[in-house]
Design a protein around this motif. Sequence first.
Motif, PDB file in Angstrom:
ATOM      1  N   LYS A 310      21.454 -30.632  -8.693  1.00  0.00           N
ATOM      2  CA  LYS A 310      20.441 -30.695 -10.377  1.00  0.00           C
ATOM      3  C   LYS A 310      21.709 -30.182 -11.458  1.00  0.00           C
ATOM      4  N   ALA A 311      22.493 -29.623 -11.884  1.00  0.00           N
ATOM      5  CA  ALA A 311      23.476 -29.749 -12.312  1.00  0.00           C
ATOM      6  C   ALA A 311      24.081 -30.824 -12.937  1.00  0.00           C
ATOM      7  N   PHE A 550      19.702 -24.342 -23.095  1.00  0.00           N
ATOM      8  CA  PHE A 550      20.630 -25.612 -23.546  1.00  0.00           C
ATOM      9  C   PHE A 550      22.205 -25.610 -23.291  1.00  0.00           C
ATOM     10  N   ASN A 551      22.371 -26.841 -22.938  1.00  0.00           N
ATOM     11  CA  ASN A 551      23.601 -27.514 -22.719  1.00  0.00           C
ATOM     12  C   ASN A 551      24.024 -26.365 -21.319  1.00  0.00           C
ATOM     13  N   VAL A 557      27.570 -27.384 -14.376  1.00  0.00           N
ATOM     14  CA  VAL A 557      29.003 -28.298 -14.069  1.00  0.00           C
ATOM     15  C   VAL A 557      30.184 -27.777 -13.873  1.00  0.00           C
ATOM     16  N   GLU A 558      30.605 -27.658 -15.301  1.00  0.00           N
ATOM     17  CA  GLU A 558      32.081 -26.305 -15.579  1.00  0.00           C
ATOM     18  C   GLU A 558      32.409 -25.938 -14.757  1.00  0.00           C
ATOM     19  N   ARG A 598      35.757 -25.736 -15.638  1.00  0.00           N
ATOM     20  CA  ARG A 598      36.418 -24.279 -16.788  1.00  0.00           C
ATOM     21  C   ARG A 598      37.581 -24.278 -16.663  1.00  0.00           C
ATOM     22  N   HIS A 599      37.796 -24.266 -14.973  1.00  0.00           N
ATOM     23  CA  HIS A 599      39.447 -23.917 -14.795  1.00  0.00           C
ATOM     24  C   HIS A 599      40.364 -24.793 -13.695  1.00  0.00           C
ATOM     25  N   ALA A 600      40.519 -25.488 -14.393  1.00  0.00           N
ATOM     26  CA  ALA A 600      41.633 -26.173 -14.022  1.00  0.00           C
ATOM     27  C   ALA A 600      42.792 -25.357 -12.412  1.00  0.00           C
ATOM     28  N   THR A 601      43.366 -26.483 -11.386  1.00  0.00           N
ATOM     29  CA  THR A 601      43.840 -25.829 -10.413  1.00  0.00           C
ATOM     30  C   THR A 601      44.983 -25.179 -11.535  1.00  0.00           C
TER      31      THR A 601
END
Length: 696
Positions: A310-311, A550-551, A557-558, A598-601
Amino acid sequence: MSSTIPVNPALVNWDGHQGLPRFDQVKDADFAPGFEAALASHETEIDAIANNPEDPTFANTVVALEVAGDELSRVSAIFWGKAGAHTNENIQALEREIAPKMSRHYSKIGMNEALFRRIDTLWEKRKELGLTVEEERVLERHWKGFVRAGAKLPKAEQERLADINEKLAGLGAKFGQNVLGDEKGWSLKLTEEAELEGLPAFLRDAMASAARERDEADGYLVTLSRSIIEPFLTFSTRRDLREQAFKAWVARGENDGERDNRGIVREVLALRTEKAKLLGYENFAALKLDNTMAKTAAAVNGLLRQVWEKARAKALEEEADLGRLISEEGKNHEVMPWDWRYYSEKLRERLFNFSESELKPYLQLEKVLEACFDVAERLFEIKAVEVKGVTAYHPDVRVFEIHDKDGALKALFLGDYFARSSKRSGAWMNSIQSQHKLPLKNGSTGELPIIYNVCNFAKPAEGKPALLSLDDARTLFHEFGHALHGMLSDVTYPSVSGTGVSRDFVELPSQLYEHWLTVPEILEKYAVHYETGAPMPKALLDKVLAARTFNAGFNTVEFTSSALVDMAFHTQGAVGDPMAVQKQVLEELGMPTSIVMRHATPHFQHVFSGDGYSAGYYSYMWSEVLDADAFSAFEEAGNPFDPVMARKLKNNIYSVGGSIDPEETYTAFRGKLPSPEAMLKKKGLAMVAEVSGGDA
């Protein structure tokens, strides 16, 4: 302390205001001898419990363990608080030394055969002991803790497990220090007006303040503090500068050299996999999820995958809308990650006729904090009173007394709100002292909760108020929700006090509390203009409330991509190249090129700077299922401050800590366990769904 090592008494004898430590009397050089003495004292206490010639009882074994190590807890509370919020090279060097030493210390306790025999004896006959529900939960926590520490393993495997835990502790400390080093080591100085185009006054003030904090005599600094980098990406018209700043932000921990975290991640994943196998689990996710509401990786991925579909669809619609804005400007570039915030702000202005810069003058830190306290007073009948002139661990830290309706002191609360180069990024709650009711060897009975919140809001220029974004205001409410979980705790035993609950339940009190920020009567009272004092115009307030989803695609997804990568790492096990795994997972998901995790490895501190949220980042969403349903109870009552629901909330969620099973305590509050429907509706991603294989 029971040691001949000379130790600064201020580390353990807290005789400051209402029992606060006297932070100003503790020097960095005091910590090493303080830890040495406290560790030795704790070891003596453990030996006395393990070798007690009397038959094991709940009192002489479990209760004794609950209160043992008080001195170590006190030294640790001051040290780790400073390591996170006001560190320096001396503290960081000691952190790298102490983290493995602490791990080794607790491994030794967990593998103490005589001590485990006593616990195991009590566990086997627990139904005959006449224990309360809380006491049985405490016993279970100790027994499972010993088993997870390797108490049932052969000696050689115990030693290997201790080695693994020690190495993981050191690697976690190094990971976090590397991220902080990258954040502290990068800045972009702007001096020309053309470089500042589009930046509102509040952001210019924050960037000027950041420049002074870093000893720049003039100019403005873009830093990697979220409170500066995000508004810069939102408002700067200079696409080249946005790209430069964004790439530095997402590259934290991934720069070649001594601060490169990629090798640390590889080693951590290998060690965690080996640890899980030693303890009889298929993978590390199975180990971590064993004591949660979700129970299994299948249940977690079931929720995340449903939300992801959905996202992603919503985010692609949002991306197309942003692309049309770019075309309208006569440009032909694709929507890239450094474009999203800039053009989504333009889209929000068009759709809802307001911008973040228009909203910010109405969100003063002081007023949002007052709103936080007012909501707590209305719901839980407690009052916050600021105490001036009390020295904390940094001059920016503020101290509050929390009183009940009769005026009795219930807790101390410390607020540390501004970003600085000595503080790691993000926001968190922690306790200096947890609530409980047991007698201690120093003669006192029970302890007052001392809780603190740490945030990273941009510090304003001298004489100006701190203005928050709506996200900042939500963060403040979120962390104060955690603080309330600690301050309203009303249990007997320390190990189940406050936030001592399962990982996917711990975010419920914090995320639920966010809902009250946007209750209209709260915004009407506290969202007032910092210059005129005029309340936010109703037209603007209505727009803010209308724009809550909104957004939603971008935001979800982030988050969800980060949670799915976390689960993939900890179900796959040891990997040769973690970045290749991250890439593969994102490709399989169809991750939009316009959005990043939002937080890469390499800077995913929730997961790799310690293992608090390892195989557990999903828990924010799991708790969000609970919090959306929980707030619906107040909506159904027709009053966001309904006194009957507020009492049930306090008695069943905020005050019971981990003394009751989370499913039972949530059901006692709400009458049922929720499905994701209310959460998806709140996010603007509504669909009817069931959590696959789980209980929430």
